[in-house]
Design a protein around this motif. Structure first.
Motif, mmCIF file in Angstrom:
data_model
loop_
_atom_site.group_PDB
_atom_site.id
_atom_site.type_symbol
_atom_site.label_atom_id
_atom_site.label_comp_id
_atom_site.label_asym_id
_atom_site.label_seq_id
_atom_site.Cartn_x
_atom_site.Cartn_y
_atom_site.Cartn_z
ATOM 1 N N ILE A 1 0.925 -1.244 -0.096
ATOM 2 C CA ILE A 1 -0.080 -0.053 0.071
ATOM 3 C C ILE A 1 0.953 1.054 0.061
ATOM 4 O O ILE A 1 1.882 1.317 0.644
ATOM 5 C CB ILE A 1 -0.718 0.005 1.137
ATOM 6 N N THR A 2 0.723 2.190 -1.178
ATOM 7 C CA THR A 2 1.251 3.289 -0.833
ATOM 8 C C THR A 2 0.164 4.523 -0.740
ATOM 9 O O THR A 2 -0.854 4.216 -0.752
ATOM 10 C CB THR A 2 2.102 3.731 -1.948
ATOM 11 N N TRP A 3 0.493 5.788 -1.054
ATOM 12 C CA TRP A 3 -0.400 6.843 -1.087
ATOM 13 C C TRP A 3 -1.471 6.687 -2.189
ATOM 14 O O TRP A 3 -2.585 7.101 -2.239
ATOM 15 C CB TRP A 3 0.521 8.213 -0.998
ATOM 16 N N LYS A 4 -0.961 6.181 -3.359
ATOM 17 C CA LYS A 4 -2.011 5.785 -4.511
ATOM 18 C C LYS A 4 -3.153 4.964 -4.012
ATOM 19 O O LYS A 4 -4.050 5.144 -4.829
ATOM 20 C CB LYS A 4 -1.286 5.278 -5.417
ATOM 21 N N ASP A 5 -3.021 4.317 -2.948
ATOM 22 C CA ASP A 5 -3.830 3.173 -2.650
ATOM 23 C C ASP A 5 -4.994 4.053 -1.807
ATOM 24 O O ASP A 5 -6.152 3.592 -1.213
ATOM 25 C CB ASP A 5 -3.479 1.867 -1.890
ATOM 26 N N VAL A 6 -5.095 5.439 -1.190
ATOM 27 C CA VAL A 6 -5.727 5.711 -0.284
ATOM 28 C C VAL A 6 -6.760 6.964 -0.889
ATOM 29 O O VAL A 6 -6.209 7.946 -1.434
ATOM 30 C CB VAL A 6 -4.741 6.803 0.673
ATOM 31 N N PRO A 7 -8.159 6.541 -0.930
ATOM 32 C CA PRO A 7 -8.914 7.271 -1.525
ATOM 33 C C PRO A 7 -9.074 8.861 -0.823
ATOM 34 O O PRO A 7 -9.287 9.698 -1.705
ATOM 35 C CB PRO A 7 -10.526 6.845 -1.030
ATOM 36 N N LEU A 8 -9.016 8.893 0.299
ATOM 37 C CA LEU A 8 -8.759 10.388 0.700
ATOM 38 C C LEU A 8 -7.470 10.557 1.549
ATOM 39 O O LEU A 8 -7.431 9.987 2.506
ATOM 40 C CB LEU A 8 -9.984 10.766 1.622
ATOM 41 N N ALA B 1 -16.935 -11.688 3.892
ATOM 42 C CA ALA B 1 -17.469 -11.861 2.668
ATOM 43 C C ALA B 1 -18.598 -10.724 2.055
ATOM 44 O O ALA B 1 -18.761 -10.638 0.917
ATOM 45 C CB ALA B 1 -18.292 -12.852 2.670
ATOM 46 N N ASN B 2 -19.375 -9.957 2.978
ATOM 47 C CA ASN B 2 -20.476 -9.127 2.636
ATOM 48 C C ASN B 2 -19.754 -7.550 2.049
ATOM 49 O O ASN B 2 -20.518 -6.883 2.050
ATOM 50 C CB ASN B 2 -21.452 -9.033 3.710
ATOM 51 N N GLY B 3 -18.553 -7.623 2.130
ATOM 52 C CA GLY B 3 -17.886 -6.303 1.928
ATOM 53 C C GLY B 3 -17.468 -5.319 2.884
ATOM 54 O O GLY B 3 -16.941 -4.190 2.978
ATOM 55 N N ARG B 4 -17.899 -5.908 4.263
ATOM 56 C CA ARG B 4 -17.495 -5.070 5.155
ATOM 57 C C ARG B 4 -16.200 -5.245 5.726
ATOM 58 O O ARG B 4 -15.570 -6.348 5.533
ATOM 59 C CB ARG B 4 -18.302 -5.315 6.497
ATOM 60 N N LEU B 5 -15.653 -4.318 6.472
ATOM 61 C CA LEU B 5 -14.219 -4.712 7.199
ATOM 62 C C LEU B 5 -14.277 -4.725 8.615
ATOM 63 O O LEU B 5 -15.104 -3.910 9.158
ATOM 64 C CB LEU B 5 -13.157 -3.400 6.917
ATOM 65 N N THR B 6 -14.065 -5.834 9.137
ATOM 66 C CA THR B 6 -14.164 -5.806 10.844
ATOM 67 C C THR B 6 -12.373 -5.176 11.265
ATOM 68 O O THR B 6 -11.611 -5.869 10.857
ATOM 69 C CB THR B 6 -14.402 -7.234 11.249
ATOM 70 N N SER C 1 -2.839 3.230 12.369
ATOM 71 C CA SER C 1 -2.402 2.015 11.877
ATOM 72 C C SER C 1 -3.566 1.204 11.481
ATOM 73 O O SER C 1 -3.358 0.253 10.550
ATOM 74 C CB SER C 1 -1.757 1.182 12.892
ATOM 75 N N GLU C 2 -4.809 1.380 11.964
ATOM 76 C CA GLU C 2 -5.873 0.565 11.486
ATOM 77 C C GLU C 2 -6.325 1.074 10.015
ATOM 78 O O GLU C 2 -6.885 0.182 9.425
ATOM 79 C CB GLU C 2 -7.252 0.754 12.475
ATOM 80 N N THR C 3 -6.129 2.403 9.548
ATOM 81 C CA THR C 3 -6.666 2.580 8.398
ATOM 82 C C THR C 3 -5.770 2.145 7.344
ATOM 83 O O THR C 3 -6.119 1.640 6.313
ATOM 84 C CB THR C 3 -6.439 4.300 8.266
ATOM 85 N N LEU D 1 -6.462 -0.792 4.260
ATOM 86 C CA LEU D 1 -6.323 -0.555 2.849
ATOM 87 C C LEU D 1 -5.599 -1.776 2.493
ATOM 88 O O LEU D 1 -5.822 -2.539 1.381
ATOM 89 C CB LEU D 1 -5.464 0.545 2.644
ATOM 90 N N ALA D 2 -4.880 -2.502 3.355
ATOM 91 C CA ALA D 2 -3.881 -3.596 3.035
ATOM 92 C C ALA D 2 -4.795 -4.870 3.027
ATOM 93 O O ALA D 2 -4.813 -5.738 2.243
ATOM 94 C CB ALA D 2 -2.734 -3.952 4.009
ATOM 95 N N ALA D 3 -5.633 -4.750 3.796
ATOM 96 C CA ALA D 3 -6.805 -6.070 3.978
ATOM 97 C C ALA D 3 -7.801 -6.046 2.713
ATOM 98 O O ALA D 3 -8.161 -7.161 2.058
ATOM 99 C CB ALA D 3 -7.539 -5.922 5.088
ATOM 100 N N ARG D 4 -8.143 -4.675 2.492
ATOM 101 C CA ARG D 4 -8.977 -4.757 1.128
ATOM 102 C C ARG D 4 -8.244 -5.242 -0.017
ATOM 103 O O ARG D 4 -8.660 -5.808 -0.875
ATOM 104 C CB ARG D 4 -9.532 -3.269 0.982
ATOM 105 N N LYS D 5 -6.972 -4.625 -0.211
ATOM 106 C CA LYS D 5 -6.418 -4.925 -1.399
ATOM 107 C C LYS D 5 -5.973 -6.605 -1.523
ATOM 108 O O LYS D 5 -5.963 -6.979 -2.630
ATOM 109 C CB LYS D 5 -4.966 -3.991 -1.348
ATOM 110 N N SER D 6 -5.550 -7.034 -0.425
ATOM 111 C CA SER D 6 -5.109 -8.370 -0.418
ATOM 112 C C SER D 6 -6.215 -9.335 -0.435
ATOM 113 O O SER D 6 -6.116 -10.600 -0.640
ATOM 114 C CB SER D 6 -4.076 -8.810 0.719
ATOM 115 N N GLY D 7 -7.261 -8.942 0.060
ATOM 116 C CA GLY D 7 -8.585 -9.850 0.362
ATOM 117 C C GLY D 7 -8.334 -10.906 1.450
ATOM 118 O O GLY D 7 -9.018 -11.801 1.731
#
Lengths: 170, 265, 456
Positions: C65-72, C204-209, C254-256, C260-266
């Motif tokens: 993950i780098t700055w490019k992966d951060v929506p805001l 699986a439902n697209g949320r993040l815990t 750190s959680e943010t 992003l890493a969790a979303r990107k890697s699945g």
């Protein structure tokens, strides 16, 4: 490699230079010893190795093949707290709880080894254990009470001296 | 973690010596208190690790005149010498805390290189003051030499034991910080030999523990000796204490040790 | 009221002593990856190049993950309090403190993640750093921040926290002595036993815990949602026992990054800081520089205080403007001083950004004020308890920002201190109370600052 942890025999898969902390937490799922610093500086990882309190983060598991390891989980359970666990509960010796596992193990070893209720002796024995929350006073009180063999009734909530008991526990 | 390391478990001194060879590519793991965190933090990835815990290098022999301490002896066990060498026992009990003392070894402590951020070698000054001889193996075979000389040139050597003559008196004084396992910021060890000679050594120097010959020459006058000690050494300068601060403390520690030796019968 | 004075069991007491308390690092989730960060090796530099391809290609690496992966990329944690965003979640154009995170790697184990972070190609053009807040105002000082070297966004775009009350010139004119002092408390590390840690699980439902060590769960929920630009209902934050925070876990990012890493890697991603990261890269209590000049009469009345405060915010603003604001309100401490001239600046340096810690903003000025009161007593040859009791806040006195005191405790505390130290106070002082000033305790210069508690 083999370890007996809290009375249960295990064959260890991790590499010999893996730390005992890593083996306990990641391979065996025993999470009471904590990774506070992983360089022996804080005492949050302390467990008993063949009865001696040792930093599990400094212990290469290969060096203790065949050893008996005791962690907090092996001291007592919520249904049957060991004397040191009761003493810590009664004296409110834990706030966030992160240092508590190490403190309990060190206290257990200290009293098993004949440690007394002298505050200076307790401080010397637990000298390698850092707590950032409590200021240590209640921890020392708890260990002293444990050293004296005090018994505790944890079911009551007695009012503090000078106040009327207004009805006990909720 | 580090599955690529070849890990060796010698079960005798001879086997340890043989596996150590000339030390090339070998990382010695005695107690592990210094080496294991270096591995955990990714600063050390040993190709071959020599685990000494079962090699029989621990033990203290005392025949009344000379004492031999095996390199694998836990630091805590030096407390056994509290009657024979109280200064050494005091130095040992000042190292870290009980849990670490029970695991760290005399050899590991003596041989520890000067850490990037942490002074090491708490026991060096005490053994140097005792005039200890270091017995080691490595390229060229076995060697026995004064400990200070060994410390100057210990690359590729495996320390087996240190030997010294029982002193008539021994003393120890150190700068102590409230947190118990602060590293030895500065410490002075002193010994009066059976022959009446005074030896002084310091730990917390720029490189390793060393004798204080100028202070020894003035030993009958603790005040003068304290001042003279500054001529003998380069002091460490680090986050724990500046060189300036250590230079103010060294004379005080020298005076205390000499006073202790005078008072010891 | 059954609880007051009673012994109550801690709700987590039994868990703590049996090793059952679940800290973030104790959570076990199948398929979890470990994260390691690439952090700036220098204090100040422009980022000329950032190439993560070698890291991404490494076996065992699942996401970088780098700055490019951060929506805001920039979101101000306290934008609701008027502090605009200034800090990128991951560095983009430059790095402004040693340890600033640039990339996060998620891999099968910590060793692989660390090796991959090392394999990231980072091209830096170093700049001269600034560490001394006193030098930040020099014309030739390095420029640290896009806003300049000190925070310019207080109300009405003021570049300082300013308090003016009464007339400092009159106070200095009427004084018998001007007592000066400079106070410079250093930075302090929180050192919680639990280092910063986050574990994020993509559902699986697209949320993040999100398992977080944050001290401020709902706050962090909002921060993550803002950076990720997702609605709040896409996130589930599981807080729980914090292994010590003391203010150091209220500005967690750190959680943010882990999210992003969790979303990107699945895959679930855990990022656990080492103790060295905690010491070298985590936010601290701020260093301060405070200059106090008090206009004092020879019998110990403090007529006025002129004060300059420089607060070291480190590389970014975070909570510093808020801390300085509290500081300014309390810059007379437990004492009433009617004529005030206070200027406080939030200054940027190339240090780790400073943050909240146990009463931040106020502890610094309490230390300075109390030391200064003793200095006044010493320089004038007066008793330190008496100087404090004379100037102590009383009912009806007003604070620097014109709050009327209705329940001040200074007199009671100072008397208790004297008692505890076996110091016998003169009868005039021993009988003092916090009651509204009158008679000898209401000299001319204190009349104007009085107010009616009823108006409070």
């Amino acid at each position: 490699m083999n370890l007996t942890v809290n009375g249960v025999a295990h064959e260890v898969d991790s590499a010999p230079l893996s730390t005992l902390l890593h083996v306990l937490r990641e391979e065996l799922g025993i999470t009471s010893p904590k990774a506070g610093c992983e360089q022996g500086g804080c005492g949050a990882c302390t467990v008993l190795v063949d009865g001696e309190p040792r930093r599990s983060c400094l212990t290469a598991v290969g060096a203790i093949d065949g050893a008996e390891v005791t962690t907090v989980e092996g001291l007592g359970t919520p249904e049957a707290l060991s004397p040191v666990q009761q003493a810590f509960t009664h004296h409110y010796a834990a706030q966030c709880g992160f240092c508590t596992s190490g403190m309990l193990v060190a206290a257990e070893a200290y009293v098993r080894g004949g440690g007394t209720d002298e505050p200076e002796a307790i401080q010397e024995a637990l000298a390698g254990h850092v707590c950032r929350c409590t200021g240590y006073v209640k921890i020392i009180d708890a260990v002293a009470a444990f050293a004296r063999g005090e018994e505790f009734d944890l079911s009551t909530t007695a009012a503090s001296p000078g106040m009327t008991n207004l009805g006990g526990a909720q | 973690m580090t599955h690529t390391t070849e890990v060796l478990f010698p079960s005798s001194v001879d086997e340890a010596v043989s596996l150590f060879g000339d030390g090339a590519g070998v990382t010695v793991v005695a107690g592990g208190t210094i080496v294991v965190p270096e591995i955990t933090y990714g600063r050390l990835a040993p190709a071959r690790a020599l685990m000494l815990s079962g090699a029989g290098l621990d033990g203290i022999e005392d025949d009344g005149a000379a004492i031999v301490v095996g390199a694998g002896t836990p630091v805590a066990r030096l407390a056994q010498l509290a009657d024979a060498v109280p200064g050494l026992a005091a130095c040992a009990l000042n190292v870290a805390d009980g849990e670490i003392r029970g695991q760290a070894t005399v050899g590991g402590n003596l041989c520890a290189g000067h850490g990037a951020d942490a002074p090491r070698g708490d026991l060096q000054g005490a053994f140097v003051a005792l005039g200890a001889t270091a017995r080691s193996v490595g390229a060229g075979g076995e060697r026995s030499e004064p400990l200070e000389a060994f410390l100057d040139d210990r690359e590729g050597r495996l320390l087996l034991d240190v030997r010294f003559e029982r002193p008539a008196a021994s003393a120890f004084a150190s700068l102590d910080y409230p947190h118990t396992h602060e590293y030895t910021v500065l410490a002075v060890s002193g010994v009066r030999t059976q022959g009446g000679e005074i030896r002084l050594a310091a730990t917390g120097l720029a490189d390793h523990g060393r004798r204080l010959p100028s202070a020894e020459a003035a030993a009958s006058d603790p005040e003068r000796a304290g001042a003279a000690a500054l001529d003998d050494v380069s002091l460490a300068d680090d986050a724990l204490a500046s060189e300036w601060y250590r230079s103010r403390a060294l004379p005080v520690l020298v005076r205390r040790v000499l006073t202790q030796l005078q008072e010891a019968s | 009221m059954k609880a007051v004075g009673a012994r109550l069991p801690r709700y987590d007491g039994i868990e703590h002593v049996t090793g059952r308390t679940q800290f973030v690092d104790d959570v076990r989730v199948p398929g979890m990856l470990w994260a390691k960060a690439l952090r700036s090796p220098v204090h100040s530099a422009e980022i000329k190049g950032l190439d993560v391809s070698k890291a991404e290609a490494m076996p065992g690496v699942h996401a970088v993950i780098t700055w490019k992966d951060v929506p805001l990329l920039e979101y101000g944690h306290l934008s609701a309090l008027g502090i605009p965003a200034d800090e990128p979640l991951l560095a983009r154009d430059d790095v402004r403190y040693k340890g600033q995170p640039i990339a996060l790697v998620a891999a099968e184990d910590e060793e692989t993640a660390a090796a991959a972070a090392d394999a990231i190609k980072l091209d830096l053009e170093e700049r001269t750093p600034l560490f001394d807040i006193r030098k930040a105002f020099d014309a030739d000082a390095p420029k640290i921040h896009q806003w300049g070297n000190w925070y310019p966004h207080f109300e009405n775009e003021m570049d300082r926290r300013q308090i003016r009350k009464g007339s400092i010139e009159e106070a200095f004119d009427k004084a018998d002595v001007i007592v000066q002092g400079v106070y410079r408390p250093a930075a302090i590390e929180h050192v919680p036993l639990e280092t910063q840690v986050a574990l994020v699980v993509p559902e699986a439902n697209g949320r993040l815990t999100i398992y977080s060590c944050t001290q401020a769960l709902y706050f962090s929920l909002g921060v993550v949602a803002a950076h990720l630009q997702v609605p709040l209902n896409k996130l589930k934050v599981v807080g729980g026992t914090v292994g010590g925070g003391f203010g150091g876990k209220v500005d967690t990012a750190s959680e943010t990054m882990s999210a992003l890493a969790a979303r990107k890697s699945g895959r679930p991603v855990k990022w656990r800081w080492t103790r060295e990261e905690e010491f070298l890269c985590s936010s601290t209590r701020a260093p301060w520089h405070m200059e106090i000049a008090d206009a004092v009469t020879k019998d110990g009345w403090i007529l006025g205080r002129k004060m300059l405060t420089l607060h070291d915010s480190g590389a970014y603003a975070r909570f510093s403007p808020y801390g300085l604001t509290k500081h300014s309100f309390h810059h007379t401490g437990a004492y009433t001083i009617p004529n005030l001239h206070f200027d406080g600046f939030v200054v940027f340096t190339n240090r780790v950004p400073t943050t909240a810690m146990r009463g931040f903003g106020v502890t610094s000025v309490s230390f300075a004020t109390e030391t200064h009161m003793s200095r006044i007593a010493h320089e004038l040859g007066l008793d330190p308890y008496e100087v404090r009791l004379r100037n102590a806040n009383r009912i009806g006195d007003t604070s620097p920002n014109r709050i009327v005191y209705t329940d001040p405790s200074t007199v009671a505390v100072v008397k208790a201190l004297a008692g505890g130290m076996d110091v016998e106070l003169g009868s005039e002082y021993a009988s003092m109370t916090r009651d509204k000033r009158e008679g000898d305790l209401l000299p001319e210069h204190l009349v104007g600052q009085l107010a009616d508690p009823e108006d409070h």
